[in-house]
Design an enzyme around this catalytic site. Structure first.
Site, PDB file in Angstrom:
ATOM      1  N   ASP A   1      91.868  -8.110  22.791  1.00 55.39           N
ATOM      2  CA  ASP A   1      91.245  -6.850  22.359  1.00 55.39           C
ATOM      3  C   ASP A   1      91.054  -5.808  23.452  1.00 55.39           C
ATOM      4  O   ASP A   1      90.214  -4.917  23.307  1.00 55.39           O
ATOM      5  CB  ASP A   1      89.867  -7.127  21.735  1.00 55.39           C
ATOM      6  CG  ASP A   1      89.921  -8.008  20.497  1.00 55.39           C
ATOM      7  OD1 ASP A   1      91.027  -8.306  20.023  1.00 55.39           O
ATOM      8  OD2 ASP A   1      88.848  -8.395  20.007  1.00 55.39           O
TER       9      ASP A   1
ATOM     10  N   ASP B   1      98.180 -11.508  16.429  1.00 53.83           N
ATOM     11  CA  ASP B   1      97.561 -10.879  15.274  1.00 53.83           C
ATOM     12  C   ASP B   1      96.908  -9.563  15.663  1.00 53.83           C
ATOM     13  O   ASP B   1      96.688  -9.269  16.834  1.00 53.83           O
ATOM     14  CB  ASP B   1      96.543 -11.810  14.612  1.00 53.83           C
ATOM     15  CG  ASP B   1      95.377 -12.174  15.524  1.00 53.83           C
ATOM     16  OD1 ASP B   1      94.677 -11.261  15.993  1.00 53.83           O
ATOM     17  OD2 ASP B   1      95.169 -13.376  15.772  1.00 53.83           O
TER      18      ASP B   1
ATOM     19  N   HIS C   1      88.417  -2.614  23.405  1.00 55.43           N
ATOM     20  CA  HIS C   1      87.284  -2.527  24.325  1.00 55.43           C
ATOM     21  C   HIS C   1      87.393  -1.313  25.240  1.00 55.43           C
ATOM     22  O   HIS C   1      86.447  -0.532  25.365  1.00 55.43           O
ATOM     23  CB  HIS C   1      87.192  -3.795  25.167  1.00 55.43           C
ATOM     24  CG  HIS C   1      86.912  -5.032  24.366  1.00 55.43           C
ATOM     25  ND1 HIS C   1      86.466  -6.196  24.945  1.00 55.43           N
ATOM     26  CD2 HIS C   1      86.998  -5.296  23.044  1.00 55.43           C
ATOM     27  CE1 HIS C   1      86.298  -7.124  24.009  1.00 55.43           C
ATOM     28  NE2 HIS C   1      86.634  -6.591  22.849  1.00 55.43           N
TER      29      HIS C   1
ATOM     30  N   GLU D   1      90.885   0.911  15.143  1.00 55.33           N
ATOM     31  CA  GLU D   1      90.634   0.847  16.580  1.00 55.33           C
ATOM     32  C   GLU D   1      91.944   0.881  17.366  1.00 55.33           C
ATOM     33  O   GLU D   1      91.975   1.353  18.510  1.00 55.33           O
ATOM     34  CB  GLU D   1      89.814  -0.388  16.920  1.00 55.33           C
ATOM     35  CG  GLU D   1      88.376  -0.271  16.441  1.00 55.33           C
ATOM     36  CD  GLU D   1      87.535  -1.496  16.759  1.00 55.33           C
ATOM     37  OE1 GLU D   1      86.435  -1.328  17.318  1.00 55.33           O
ATOM     38  OE2 GLU D   1      87.965  -2.621  16.430  1.00 55.33           O
TER      39      GLU D   1
ATOM     40  N   GLU E   1      93.866  -6.897  13.684  1.00 60.19           N
ATOM     41  CA  GLU E   1      93.032  -6.721  12.498  1.00 60.19           C
ATOM     42  C   GLU E   1      92.533  -5.291  12.331  1.00 60.19           C
ATOM     43  O   GLU E   1      92.636  -4.729  11.254  1.00 60.19           O
ATOM     44  CB  GLU E   1      91.858  -7.707  12.501  1.00 60.19           C
ATOM     45  CG  GLU E   1      90.910  -7.645  13.675  1.00 60.19           C
ATOM     46  CD  GLU E   1      91.445  -8.304  14.931  1.00 60.19           C
ATOM     47  OE1 GLU E   1      91.119  -7.810  16.019  1.00 60.19           O
ATOM     48  OE2 GLU E   1      92.189  -9.292  14.823  1.00 60.19           O
TER      49      GLU E   1
END
Length: 716
Positions: free
Chosen positions: A437, A510, A441, A516, A512
């Site tokens: 991520d 992956d 972030h 973002e 999601e």
């Protein structure tokens, strides 16, 4: 893996070097996995699979949603249609990964560690053949599905020896062998699982599934002998038009005169220029989660993205009107009346957390709040104290004095949270230490910095290097940076980012939260604009154009979507897209006995359509660009309208605010009235947002709707 350069942590081939090393690598349309003694053939070679739609496992139906869609679908793994192996491979076999690059890596099987004998597999996204390069081994071509018929089919060209293979499941495959010495390898069918060649053999074996009959076979024949080795991306922006190209390196027999065959995904085909489109073939193969891939002849693809959001700034934006830098005096009054309540929040306290993710969200939230009051509310003096506090809170991270300071990782080469160091939980802060991520972030920090720098240009000089460090970690443009890999998150082949870092996963990579993902590209664009880096700004704009197309194809599902099974499309969003399952649940690993929860609790997952909301936040000027009005209207009517599956008026807490802010994209009057209502309940505002910003978005959208109005009496 022996490598001193920065290593791509979030790329499609990470399963080759993580954990058991038996995870499938999805090149689309093929999947490859080290057999490691598993399967009917008990092989230690590299297994090749391709999954047809009739093999899918479907989840239970959700009768609350119109159309009663299934909640997930899963592509099976472990189907070893063809395996490229050798007599010498057995229990001591090792798998090495060499030359990891943005679009490719080499998987190498050796009988023992350090052996000069090896099979090298160039693993490239979209490769038309699976190729094994043998060095002094006896090839054994195997199948755990079982051979029903193998026929020697002559030589399509001198030095290339062809076999047609029928498997027990009714599929047809092609084998092409090119011997280094030019001799016929004379493969011998020993059993229903083994097809053996000569000892001490060197050369290439290529495998392709043929779904297109005689004409398809001729095209495979024409490209046999050559194979892709790596890829490069190049892009440019001129006005509102972006162009980018994917170029494939190739090797093999007669490579200068033999055209390469590669597979393109649906979003590539949609954006091909005429020259590339003319090289499409009639060969299509289903991918696991991205619709049908189409074979393309040639080493370079050129794609065009029109209508890039080059004029989009920090203010609300709409497709029809562009940036809305001025709102009505009535709307200004409501926003300024609300401002003191939200400006008094303590940004330093709200961002002093044990999570880079939530800290970044807090900084970004306050940045939009300050911007709205200063520029759209027309009250820079009112916003000034909050801007000062925002800069002080940001300085905590510049000085690396947050609860878990960032550290530079000399092994993989990147900037990570120290939360998982010294025996800490690997899942702390959503796995940031393991490169999960980072675009989420760090995107929030980059976005906040862009706004701060635009409001106070004197702030830029002392803070630019730190922010650019985050850019280099999560979205580096350089391929020769010794400290960070190229484009860690954003995958220029798939057209979106991958969130999963250094975690073994049988589901592949992956992603999601598409909103973002778009936020990160938008943050790059705006930080580039703020600091005068035209190249970074253009890259952000191009990424947004590509994202808009890929999200439309794979994540945000309008009724006519062709890339997912019809029984799934009515869910409206994919929830989580990985290489193997598609699920309305986030963080789901289908080989686990329970969900791995990153975003919402197990209890929340039982509530219908939480995942739709995750694809909405944060609501930013980029939201109406990637979330089309057609999609938002379909989604609202099916899921969130009064008589729908999960009515917005019944949703609790912060998700409610998210839903009504999203409603502003199609019904700004209702959204405005919700946020401007008397005795407003602030519990419906998510911790990463503000009422003022949602009012600003609604007011901006209202200026582009002829039916819009602002009531000065329907406010606080």
């Amino acid at each position: 893996m022996n490598n001193t350069d920065p290593i791509e942590t979030n790329k499609f081939y990470a399963g080759l070097f993580l954990g058991t090393q038996t995870n499938t690598t999805f090149t689309h349309p093929y999947g490859i996995a080290w057999a490691k003694g598993n399967g009917n053939a008990k092989s230690y070679g590299m297994a090749i699979s391709h999954i047809e739609a009739d093999k899918l496992a479907l989840g239970p139906k959700n009768d609350k949603i119109p159309g009663s869609p299934v909640q997930y679908y899963v592509n099976p793994i472990g189907i070893q249609s063809i395996i490229l192996s050798a007599t010498e491979l057995g229990g001591s076999t090792v798998l090495m990964t060499e030359n990891p690059l943005p679009f490719s890596a080499n998987a190498v099987l050796q009988p023992q560690s350090g052996s000069s004998e090896r099979i090298t597999f160039p693993v490239v996204q979209g490769m038309g053949f699976v190729t094994g390069i043998y060095s002094n081994l006896q090839p054994v071509i195997q199948s755990s599905v079982f051979f029903s018929k193998v026929v020697s089919a002559g030589s399509p060209r001198p030095g290339i020896f062809k076999y047609t293979v029928d498997l027990a499941d009714g599929t047809n495959w092609l084998l092409y062998l090119t011997s280094n010495d030019g001799k016929d390898p004379n493969l011998h069918l020993e059993s229903t699982t083994n097809l053996r060649g000569p000892p001490g053999w060197s050369g290439t074996v290529q495998v392709a599934k043929n779904p297109a009959g005689t004409l398809g076979e001729k095209l495979f024949d024409n490209s046999s002998g050559v194979y892709a080795t790596q890829g490069w991306v190049k892009g440019a922006v001129s006005g509102q038009t972006g162009t980018y190209s994917l170029t494939w390196g190739k090797e093999g027999k007669d490579k200068d005169g033999t055209p390469l065959m590669m597979y393109a995904l649906p979003h590539h085909v949609e954006s091909f220029d005429k020259t590339t489109h003319d090289r499409l073939t009639n060969i299509t193969m289903r991918t696991t989660t991205k619709g049908n891939a189409t074979a393309v002849i040639g080493e370079t693809w050129s794609m065009v993205e029109q209508d890039l959001p080059v004029g989009m700034g920090f203010a609300p934006w709409s497709v029809s009107a562009g940036s809305v830098d001025t709102i009505s005096p009535a709307a200004q009054k409501v926003i300024i009346d609300v401002a003191p309540t939200e400006l008094q929040q303590d940004v330093g306290n709200q961002s002093n957390l044990n999570s880079m993710y939530y800290s970044g969200k807090a900084l970004s939230k306050f940045a939009t709040l300050v911007y709205a009051v200063d520029k759209l509310g027309g009250k820079p003096d009112l916003a000034a104290p909050a801007l000062k506090d925002l800069k002080t809170a940001f300085a905590r991270f510049i000085d690396n004095k947050q609860q878990f300071p960032l550290v530079y990782d000399n092994v993989w080469k990147g900037v990570v949270s120290s939360a998982s160091y010294d025996g800490g939980d690997s899942g702390a802060d959503f796995g940031n230490t393991y490169y999960n991520d980072h675009h989420f972030h760090y995107g929030y920090f980059i976005h906040a910095a862009a706004i701060i720098g635009s409001l106070d240009p004197s702030w830029i000089q002392g803070n630019k290097d730190w922010v650019n460090m985050l850019v280099r970690d999560a979205g580096n443009a350089a391929t020769n940076d010794p400290l960070f890999p190229f484009s860690r998150g954003f995958d220029w082949f798939h057209g979106h980012s991958w969130a999963k870092g250094l975690f073994e996963s049988f589901d592949g990579k992956d992603e999601e939260s598409t909103s973002e993902d778009a936020m990160f590209a938008y943050a790059l664009k705006m930080w580039g604009k703020t600091i005068g880096d035209a190249s970074m700004e253009a890259r952000g704009n191009l990424m947004l154009g590509i994202l808009r197309r890929s999200l439309h194809n794979y994540f945000l599902l309008e009724a006519d979507n062709k890339n997912h099974p019809p029984v799934f499309v009515p869910n409206k969003v994919t929830g989580i897209v990985s290489d193997r399952p598609i699920s309305i649940f986030t963080g789901m690993n289908f080989l686990s006995i329970y969900p791995c929860v990153w975003f919402v609790s197990i209890a929340q997952k039982q509530e219908a359509n939480v995942l739709d909301r995750i694809h909405m936040l944060p609501l930013l000027p980029v939201s109406p660009y990637t979330r089309s009005q057609k999609f938002v209207k379909e989604e609202w009517d099916a899921l969130f309208a009064t008589n729908a599956a999960a009515p917005a008026e019944q949703v609790q807490a912060g998700w409610k605010g998210v839903l009504y802010a999203n409603l502003a994209l199609i019904d700004p009057v209702s959204a405005w009235n919700f946020f401007a209502q008397p005795n407003f309940d602030y519990s419906v505002i998510d911790g990463g947002a503000t009422r003022i910003w949602y009012l600003t978005l609604a007011a901006g959208e209202l200026t582009t709707h002829s039916s819009g109005f602002i009531s000065t009496t329907n406010n606080i």
